[in-house]
Write a protein that holds these residues in place. Structure first.
Motif, PDB file in Angstrom:
ATOM      1  N   ALA A   1       0.825  -1.206   0.000  1.00  0.00           N
ATOM      2  CA  ALA A   1       0.000   0.000   0.000  1.00  0.00           C
ATOM      3  C   ALA A   1       0.862   1.260   0.000  1.00  0.00           C
ATOM      4  CB  ALA A   1      -0.931   0.002   1.215  1.00  0.00           C
ATOM      5  N   GLU A   2       1.939   1.252   0.803  1.00  0.00           N
ATOM      6  CA  GLU A   2       2.810   2.427   0.846  1.00  0.00           C
ATOM      7  C   GLU A   2       3.542   2.616  -0.481  1.00  0.00           C
ATOM      8  OE1 GLU A   2       5.324   2.649   4.288  1.00  0.00           O
ATOM      9  OE2 GLU A   2       3.703   2.033   5.639  1.00  0.00           O
ATOM     10  N   LEU A   3       4.038   1.525  -1.055  1.00  0.00           N
ATOM     11  CA  LEU A   3       4.723   1.619  -2.339  1.00  0.00           C
ATOM     12  C   LEU A   3       3.765   2.062  -3.444  1.00  0.00           C
ATOM     13  CD1 LEU A   3       7.016  -1.536  -2.238  1.00  0.00           C
ATOM     14  CD2 LEU A   3       7.771   0.848  -2.271  1.00  0.00           C
ATOM     15  N   ASP A   4       2.517   1.625  -3.373  1.00  0.00           N
ATOM     16  CA  ASP A   4       1.525   2.045  -4.354  1.00  0.00           C
ATOM     17  C   ASP A   4       1.396   3.571  -4.364  1.00  0.00           C
ATOM     18  OD1 ASP A   4      -0.539   1.583  -6.283  1.00  0.00           O
ATOM     19  OD2 ASP A   4      -2.035   1.891  -4.722  1.00  0.00           O
ATOM     20  N   THR A   5       1.375   4.160  -3.177  1.00  0.00           N
ATOM     21  CA  THR A   5       1.291   5.622  -3.082  1.00  0.00           C
ATOM     22  C   THR A   5       2.591   6.288  -3.497  1.00  0.00           C
ATOM     23  OG1 THR A   5      -0.441   5.715  -1.410  1.00  0.00           O
ATOM     24  CG2 THR A   5       1.131   7.541  -1.440  1.00  0.00           C
ATOM     25  N   LEU A   6       3.718   5.812  -2.982  1.00  0.00           N
ATOM     26  CA  LEU A   6       4.998   6.459  -3.269  1.00  0.00           C
ATOM     27  C   LEU A   6       5.359   6.388  -4.747  1.00  0.00           C
ATOM     28  CD1 LEU A   6       7.013   5.201  -0.165  1.00  0.00           C
ATOM     29  CD2 LEU A   6       6.119   7.512  -0.549  1.00  0.00           C
ATOM     30  N   ILE A   7       5.102   5.248  -5.377  1.00  0.00           N
ATOM     31  CA  ILE A   7       5.378   5.121  -6.804  1.00  0.00           C
ATOM     32  C   ILE A   7       4.387   5.954  -7.601  1.00  0.00           C
ATOM     33  CG2 ILE A   7       5.376   3.494  -8.741  1.00  0.00           C
ATOM     34  CD1 ILE A   7       6.587   1.433  -6.798  1.00  0.00           C
ATOM     35  N   GLY A   8       3.125   5.976  -7.180  1.00  0.00           N
ATOM     36  CA  GLY A   8       2.149   6.829  -7.837  1.00  0.00           C
ATOM     37  C   GLY A   8       2.550   8.290  -7.788  1.00  0.00           C
ATOM     38  N   GLN A   9       3.059   8.729  -6.647  1.00  0.00           N
ATOM     39  CA  GLN A   9       3.511  10.116  -6.523  1.00  0.00           C
ATOM     40  C   GLN A   9       4.736  10.387  -7.395  1.00  0.00           C
ATOM     41  OE1 GLN A   9       3.967  10.201  -2.259  1.00  0.00           O
ATOM     42  NE2 GLN A   9       1.934  11.093  -1.941  1.00  0.00           N
ATOM     43  N   ALA A  10       5.648   9.414  -7.466  1.00  0.00           N
ATOM     44  CA  ALA A  10       6.822   9.576  -8.325  1.00  0.00           C
ATOM     45  C   ALA A  10       6.405   9.668  -9.787  1.00  0.00           C
ATOM     46  CB  ALA A  10       7.793   8.408  -8.115  1.00  0.00           C
ATOM     47  N   PHE A  11       5.474   8.817 -10.216  1.00  0.00           N
ATOM     48  CA  PHE A  11       4.952   8.890 -11.579  1.00  0.00           C
ATOM     49  C   PHE A  11       4.267  10.239 -11.818  1.00  0.00           C
ATOM     50  CE2 PHE A  11       4.709   4.723 -13.967  1.00  0.00           C
ATOM     51  CZ  PHE A  11       5.718   4.094 -13.249  1.00  0.00           C
ATOM     52  N   ALA A  12       3.525  10.718 -10.821  1.00  0.00           N
ATOM     53  CA  ALA A  12       2.817  11.984 -10.960  1.00  0.00           C
ATOM     54  C   ALA A  12       3.786  13.139 -11.157  1.00  0.00           C
ATOM     55  CB  ALA A  12       1.937  12.228  -9.736  1.00  0.00           C
ATOM     56  N   ASP A  13       4.905  13.121 -10.423  1.00  0.00           N
ATOM     57  CA  ASP A  13       5.912  14.182 -10.584  1.00  0.00           C
ATOM     58  C   ASP A  13       6.476  14.190 -11.999  1.00  0.00           C
ATOM     59  OD1 ASP A  13       5.592  14.929  -7.941  1.00  0.00           O
ATOM     60  OD2 ASP A  13       7.360  13.833  -7.225  1.00  0.00           O
ATOM     61  N   VAL A  14       6.826  12.999 -12.488  1.00  0.00           N
ATOM     62  CA  VAL A  14       7.395  12.888 -13.838  1.00  0.00           C
ATOM     63  C   VAL A  14       6.365  13.322 -14.877  1.00  0.00           C
ATOM     64  CG1 VAL A  14       8.266  11.259 -15.555  1.00  0.00           C
ATOM     65  CG2 VAL A  14       9.055  11.114 -13.183  1.00  0.00           C
ATOM     66  N   ALA A  15       5.119  12.881 -14.710  1.00  0.00           N
ATOM     67  CA  ALA A  15       4.070  13.219 -15.667  1.00  0.00           C
ATOM     68  C   ALA A  15       3.795  14.716 -15.680  1.00  0.00           C
ATOM     69  CB  ALA A  15       2.795  12.448 -15.345  1.00  0.00           C
ATOM     70  N   ALA A  16       3.760  15.329 -14.501  1.00  0.00           N
ATOM     71  CA  ALA A  16       3.478  16.764 -14.425  1.00  0.00           C
ATOM     72  C   ALA A  16       4.555  17.570 -15.131  1.00  0.00           C
ATOM     73  CB  ALA A  16       3.341  17.197 -12.967  1.00  0.00           C
ATOM     74  N   ASP A  17       5.810  17.194 -14.928  1.00  0.00           N
ATOM     75  CA  ASP A  17       6.914  17.905 -15.586  1.00  0.00           C
ATOM     76  C   ASP A  17       6.840  17.737 -17.107  1.00  0.00           C
ATOM     77  OD1 ASP A  17       7.869  18.767 -13.149  1.00  0.00           O
ATOM     78  OD2 ASP A  17       9.466  17.253 -13.018  1.00  0.00           O
ATOM     79  N   ALA A  18       6.566  16.514 -17.549  1.00  0.00           N
ATOM     80  CA  ALA A  18       6.505  16.262 -18.993  1.00  0.00           C
ATOM     81  C   ALA A  18       5.332  16.995 -19.625  1.00  0.00           C
ATOM     82  CB  ALA A  18       6.399  14.763 -19.255  1.00  0.00           C
ATOM     83  N   ALA A  19       4.171  16.970 -18.959  1.00  0.00           N
ATOM     84  CA  ALA A  19       3.000  17.659 -19.496  1.00  0.00           C
ATOM     85  C   ALA A  19       3.253  19.160 -19.587  1.00  0.00           C
ATOM     86  CB  ALA A  19       1.781  17.367 -18.629  1.00  0.00           C
TER      87      ALA A  19
ATOM     88  N   LEU B   1      -0.186  -7.758 -11.197  1.00  0.00           N
ATOM     89  CA  LEU B   1      -0.353  -6.619 -10.300  1.00  0.00           C
ATOM     90  C   LEU B   1       0.673  -5.547 -10.636  1.00  0.00           C
ATOM     91  CD1 LEU B   1      -1.728  -5.286  -7.880  1.00  0.00           C
ATOM     92  CD2 LEU B   1      -0.068  -6.450  -6.393  1.00  0.00           C
ATOM     93  N   GLN B   2       0.158  -4.381 -11.031  1.00  0.00           N
ATOM     94  CA  GLN B   2       0.989  -3.199 -11.250  1.00  0.00           C
ATOM     95  C   GLN B   2       0.576  -2.142 -10.228  1.00  0.00           C
ATOM     96  OE1 GLN B   2      -0.505  -4.741 -14.203  1.00  0.00           O
ATOM     97  NE2 GLN B   2       1.434  -5.840 -14.221  1.00  0.00           N
ATOM     98  N   ILE B   3       1.552  -1.551  -9.557  1.00  0.00           N
ATOM     99  CA  ILE B   3       1.245  -0.525  -8.569  1.00  0.00           C
ATOM    100  C   ILE B   3       1.769   0.824  -9.050  1.00  0.00           C
ATOM    101  CG2 ILE B   3       1.172  -2.179  -6.663  1.00  0.00           C
ATOM    102  CD1 ILE B   3       3.956  -1.225  -5.845  1.00  0.00           C
ATOM    103  N   GLY B   4       1.340   1.875  -8.351  1.00  0.00           N
ATOM    104  CA  GLY B   4       1.608   3.254  -8.746  1.00  0.00           C
ATOM    105  C   GLY B   4       0.260   3.927  -8.955  1.00  0.00           C
ATOM    106  N   GLN B   5      -0.402   4.253  -7.852  1.00  0.00           N
ATOM    107  CA  GLN B   5      -1.791   4.696  -7.836  1.00  0.00           C
ATOM    108  C   GLN B   5      -2.058   5.821  -8.849  1.00  0.00           C
ATOM    109  OE1 GLN B   5      -5.337   5.190  -7.717  1.00  0.00           O
ATOM    110  NE2 GLN B   5      -4.719   3.617  -6.239  1.00  0.00           N
ATOM    111  N   PRO B   6      -2.919   5.565  -9.861  1.00  0.00           N
ATOM    112  CA  PRO B   6      -3.140   6.552 -10.918  1.00  0.00           C
ATOM    113  C   PRO B   6      -3.842   7.823 -10.460  1.00  0.00           C
ATOM    114  CG  PRO B   6      -4.631   4.691 -11.170  1.00  0.00           C
ATOM    115  CD  PRO B   6      -3.646   4.302 -10.124  1.00  0.00           C
ATOM    116  N   ALA B   7      -4.563   7.772  -9.345  1.00  0.00           N
ATOM    117  CA  ALA B   7      -5.251   8.971  -8.876  1.00  0.00           C
ATOM    118  C   ALA B   7      -4.269  10.106  -8.572  1.00  0.00           C
ATOM    119  CB  ALA B   7      -6.086   8.652  -7.639  1.00  0.00           C
TER     120      ALA B   7
END
Length: 385
Positions: free
Chosen positions: A64-82, A111-117
């Protein structure tokens, strides 16, 4: 439509990102790559991820913690790219695979984690995620999904051609005049990376320029033992992952020899394992053209070995097909996102073994109402630039 594609592969070393501007007319799709990058995981996060992967035991709390932390890391990368391209209309994230369940030759779950929300909240655009499981419910392996992109890029070539991706796991898409097949060949970088990380052989975590492998020798007995793995004899479609090919797997094969194996010889032998398993399948399929992508295409020993073993095959980088050898899978997920938003199945049964194609993924709405574009019947062709 501008779609941002995100993934972290089986090497779990970082996040690949691309933004592709797609246009379509009568099923002909054109994609212009506006942005591409690869962002390493923070070392502490990567260490936690590695520690939780099979065959290690973990807890639901850690997942659960990794799902959030990886989701946040993906969100940072996505926000910068967008932001770098002035915004995007949609995002498609693969997330990080932590388990791929294969039983008796059939994929049962993944199972893939990295919460898309977290991504939807940061970027403000709808996010397509969890893209593998629908294919599995239709009898497929959920892999290799890249076969959808590969078939479009290879379509129209005379004879038998193929696209090979050398990530943690090697996968291949084979296209002939009347058929397509795709499957996971076996380990590409996964076993070498595991040994290098265990023994601290390189601070980068991989064998840069095959420096370590070149300092060792192939252990013929160990190689023979590894090649005898029943997985290689299975018929396609098939899929695998680090649930099967991991550090303890290497240790078990080395220990069975009853003698010590030098670490450099271990790395050299595992590198040769990739060369031989791929070359065996390429020869068996009569492939005349092979386009290679993924981190392993930068390993000169692998590429030299493939070219030497495949004298009748033209071996090139995937760039010749219009897709960057380093970023082809991120382009794939941008394409999957576009297809899902337009109601197009982004999978072909010959690529995964599914009974029928399916529209992939779930959609998390962005900042405003979810507005879907007009459906498209199918993708007949793809041009990338």
């Amino acid at each position: 439509m501008r779609v941002l594609g995100l993934l972290s592969g089986t090497s779990h070393d970082g996040i690949d990102v691309t933004v592709v501007d797609f246009s379509e007319a009568d099923g002909a799709v054109r994609g212009t790559v506006l942005h591409e990058d690869s962002v390493p995981y923070e070392p502490a996060l990567r260490a936690r991820l590695v520690a939780a992967l099979p065959p290690a035991q973990t807890t639901l709390a850690e997942v659960a913690e990794l799902d959030t932390l990886i989701g946040q890391a993906f969100a940072d990368v996505a926000a910068d790219a967008a932001a770098s391209v002035g915004g995007v209309d949609a995002v498609c994230t693969h997330g990080q695979t932590v388990y791929h369940w294969v039983d008796d030759g059939h994929a049962r779950g993944t199972l893939q984690i990295g919460q898309p929300a977290w991504i939807a909240e940061r970027v403000g655009a709808p996010v397509v995620s969890d893209v593998r499981i629908r294919d599995i419910t239709a009898g497929g392996h959920g892999a290799p999904l890249v076969s959808f992109l590969d078939e479009l890029l290879l379509r129209g070539r005379a004879g038998t051609s193929a696209a090979l991706n050398l990530g943690g796991i090697a996968n291949i898409t084979i296209v002939s005049d009347d058929a397509i097949a795709a499957y996971d060949v076996g380990p590409a970088n996964a076993l070498v990376d595991a040994v290098i990380a265990k023994y601290g052989l390189d601070p980068l975590g991989y064998d840069e320029d095959a420096r370590i492998a070149r300092s060792g020798d192939v252990d013929d007995a160990l190689l023979a033992s590894l090649l005898a793995d029943p997985y290689y004899a299975l018929s396609a479609p098939k899929s695998t992952g680090k649930e099967h090919f991991h550090l303890d797997y290497v240790r078990a094969h080395a220990s069975a020899l009853g003698r010590d194996v030098r670490v450099t010889d271990l790395v050299r032998t595992l590198t040769e394992l990739t060369v031989q398993t791929v070359a065996n399948d390429v020869r068996a399929a009569g492939i005349g053209f092979l386009a290679v992508s993924g981190g392993g295409c930068h390993n000169p020993l692998i590429m030299e070995g493939l070219r030497a073993a495949l004298s009748d095959t033209e071996v090139v980088l995937a760039d010749e097909l219009g897709a960057s050898a380093d970023n082809k899978e991120a382009i794939l997920f941008a394409l999957i996102g576009w297809c899902t938003m337009h109601g197009v199945p982004a999978v072909i049964p010959g690529g995964t073994g599914a009974r029928e194609p399916r529209i992939l993924g779930a959609i998390t709405p962005g900042a405003g109402p979810l507005r879907m574009p007009e459906p498209v019947a199918s993708v007949r062709s793809l041009t990338l630039n």
